[in-house]
Design a protein around this motif. Structure first.
Motif, PDB file in Angstrom:
ATOM      1  N   ASN A  79     -11.300  25.731   6.305  1.00  0.00           N
ATOM      2  CA  ASN A  79     -10.724  24.916   6.760  1.00  0.00           C
ATOM      3  C   ASN A  79     -11.980  23.546   6.914  1.00  0.00           C
ATOM      4  O   ASN A  79     -12.349  24.201   8.425  1.00  0.00           O
ATOM      5  N   LEU A  80     -12.062  22.430   6.936  1.00  0.00           N
ATOM      6  CA  LEU A  80     -13.169  21.774   7.082  1.00  0.00           C
ATOM      7  C   LEU A  80     -12.226  20.064   8.625  1.00  0.00           C
ATOM      8  O   LEU A  80     -11.505  20.409   7.665  1.00  0.00           O
ATOM      9  N   ARG A  81     -12.872  20.324   9.393  1.00  0.00           N
ATOM     10  CA  ARG A  81     -11.956  19.382  10.060  1.00  0.00           C
ATOM     11  C   ARG A  81     -13.067  18.165  11.280  1.00  0.00           C
ATOM     12  O   ARG A  81     -14.315  18.592  11.131  1.00  0.00           O
ATOM     13  N   ASP A  82     -13.240  17.187  11.775  1.00  0.00           N
ATOM     14  CA  ASP A  82     -13.763  16.255  12.770  1.00  0.00           C
ATOM     15  C   ASP A  82     -14.768  16.328  11.590  1.00  0.00           C
ATOM     16  O   ASP A  82     -15.775  15.993  12.215  1.00  0.00           O
ATOM     17  N   ILE A  83     -14.852  15.652  10.906  1.00  0.00           N
ATOM     18  CA  ILE A  83     -15.833  15.092   9.470  1.00  0.00           C
ATOM     19  C   ILE A  83     -16.371  14.233  10.067  1.00  0.00           C
ATOM     20  O   ILE A  83     -15.613  12.882  10.284  1.00  0.00           O
ATOM     21  N   ARG A  84     -17.644  13.705  10.731  1.00  0.00           N
ATOM     22  CA  ARG A  84     -17.775  12.278  11.471  1.00  0.00           C
ATOM     23  C   ARG A  84     -19.944  12.627  10.191  1.00  0.00           C
ATOM     24  O   ARG A  84     -19.960  12.786   9.990  1.00  0.00           O
ATOM     25  N   HIS A  85     -20.027  10.792  10.641  1.00  0.00           N
ATOM     26  CA  HIS A  85     -21.090  10.485   9.909  1.00  0.00           C
ATOM     27  C   HIS A  85     -22.308  11.177  10.773  1.00  0.00           C
ATOM     28  O   HIS A  85     -22.128  10.667  11.543  1.00  0.00           O
ATOM     29  N   HIS A  86     -23.133  11.596  10.138  1.00  0.00           N
ATOM     30  CA  HIS A  86     -24.129  11.982  11.101  1.00  0.00           C
ATOM     31  C   HIS A  86     -25.424  10.981  11.062  1.00  0.00           C
ATOM     32  O   HIS A  86     -26.140  10.230  12.278  1.00  0.00           O
ATOM     33  N   GLU A  87     -26.072  10.744   9.862  1.00  0.00           N
ATOM     34  CA  GLU A  87     -26.808  10.048   9.827  1.00  0.00           C
ATOM     35  C   GLU A  87     -26.875   9.398   7.325  1.00  0.00           C
ATOM     36  O   GLU A  87     -26.404  10.277   7.401  1.00  0.00           O
ATOM     37  N   ARG A  88     -28.233   8.471   7.715  1.00  0.00           N
ATOM     38  CA  ARG A  88     -28.909   7.981   6.050  1.00  0.00           C
ATOM     39  C   ARG A  88     -30.290   8.465   5.625  1.00  0.00           C
ATOM     40  O   ARG A  88     -31.251   7.869   6.237  1.00  0.00           O
ATOM     41  N   ILE A  89     -30.134   9.003   4.836  1.00  0.00           N
ATOM     42  CA  ILE A  89     -31.463   9.194   4.026  1.00  0.00           C
ATOM     43  C   ILE A  89     -32.249   9.263   2.516  1.00  0.00           C
ATOM     44  O   ILE A  89     -30.948   8.714   2.561  1.00  0.00           O
ATOM     45  N   VAL A  90     -32.844   8.588   2.283  1.00  0.00           N
ATOM     46  CA  VAL A  90     -33.257   8.569   0.828  1.00  0.00           C
ATOM     47  C   VAL A  90     -34.054   9.542   0.651  1.00  0.00           C
ATOM     48  O   VAL A  90     -34.718  10.258   1.235  1.00  0.00           O
ATOM     49  N   VAL A  91     -33.777   9.888  -0.801  1.00  0.00           N
ATOM     50  CA  VAL A  91     -34.132  10.699  -1.486  1.00  0.00           C
ATOM     51  C   VAL A  91     -34.521  10.829  -3.591  1.00  0.00           C
ATOM     52  O   VAL A  91     -33.946   9.728  -3.687  1.00  0.00           O
ATOM     53  N   ARG A  92     -36.114  10.770  -3.198  1.00  0.00           N
ATOM     54  CA  ARG A  92     -36.337   9.830  -4.510  1.00  0.00           C
ATOM     55  C   ARG A  92     -35.280  11.244  -5.720  1.00  0.00           C
ATOM     56  O   ARG A  92     -35.924  12.244  -5.372  1.00  0.00           O
TER      57      ARG A  92
END
Length: 217
Positions: free
Chosen positions: A137-150
């Motif tokens: 069970n996944l819960r409390d999902i929140r955004h951490h960061e945004r990165i760029v990948v080639r």
């Protein structure tokens, strides 16, 4: 997975409502769509220690309404890899990577991307069932960061989320990097998962994302 079914149904309906001239479809023949495979390279798997867990095609059949009801048949590709990692001195299969390819649906030259109106957070909800097969069970999902990948000769935005889950009876925070984009007439979803404290696995997920090849037969 029923959530993907919903994505396909929504996208296909939008496409067909804007398109005309597909005689076979109008006469009652089903429209057929098939994605091409997307896979990380063997070299990247060896470098990161991830092993093949499961892969294959998923057949989706949907009925849409275009004045009259018609069928759409689509084949999706899904490949999953996993890795045993050390958590508090115990080896557990707690890191994963998945590569999914969905066919872009085109009728009479008009393409409707079923992911266009969804951001990565919404797409994460769509693939949540698959992730919960690894983590529970996944819960409390929140955004951490945004990165760029080639990836595939272009810079792609990767959103990294944090979620709480239960693994082997213990509550744990995990990171979930996810990117989605169109490539060569398919819609690609690349997603990973690993315990938050194992930051090296974040680097490994980036290596796997960078290595993917598409389209493959």
């Amino acid at each position: 997975m029923t959530t993907r079914r919903a994505i396909l149904a929504a996208g296909a309906t939008g496409t067909l409502a804007l398109s005309t001239g597909c005689l076979g479809f109008v006469l009652g023949e089903p429209l057929e769509f098939e994605a091409s495979k997307v896979l990380p390279t063997d070299a990247a798997l060896a470098e990161t220690g991830y092993e093949h867990h499961d892969s294959g095609w998923e057949r989706i059949e949907e009925t849409v309404s275009l004045g009259v009801e018609r069928e759409i048949h689509a084949s999706l590709w899904n490949a999953v890899y996993s890795k045993e990692v050390s958590i508090q001195g115990q080896r557990q299969e707690a890191a994963m990577f998945a590569a999914v390819s969905l066919p872009a649906m085109e009728v009479a030259g008009s393409v409707q991307n079923p992911l266009d109106d969804m951001d990565n957070r919404e797409i994460l909800d769509e693939v949540r069932g698959q992730l919960e097969g690894n983590y529970g069970n996944l819960r409390d999902i929140r955004h951490h960061e945004r990165i760029v990948v080639r990836i595939l000769d272009a810079d792609r935005s990767v959103d990294v989320y944090t979620a709480t889950t239960d693994l082997e009876g213990e509550e744990m925070e995990i990171r979930l990097p996810l990117t989605t984009f169109s490539h060569e007439d398919d819609l690609l979803v690349l997603v990973g998962g690993y315990p938050r404290l194992l930051s090296d696995e974040g680097v490994n997920i980036e290596v796997l994302m960078e290595s993917v090849e598409h389209p493959l037969e």
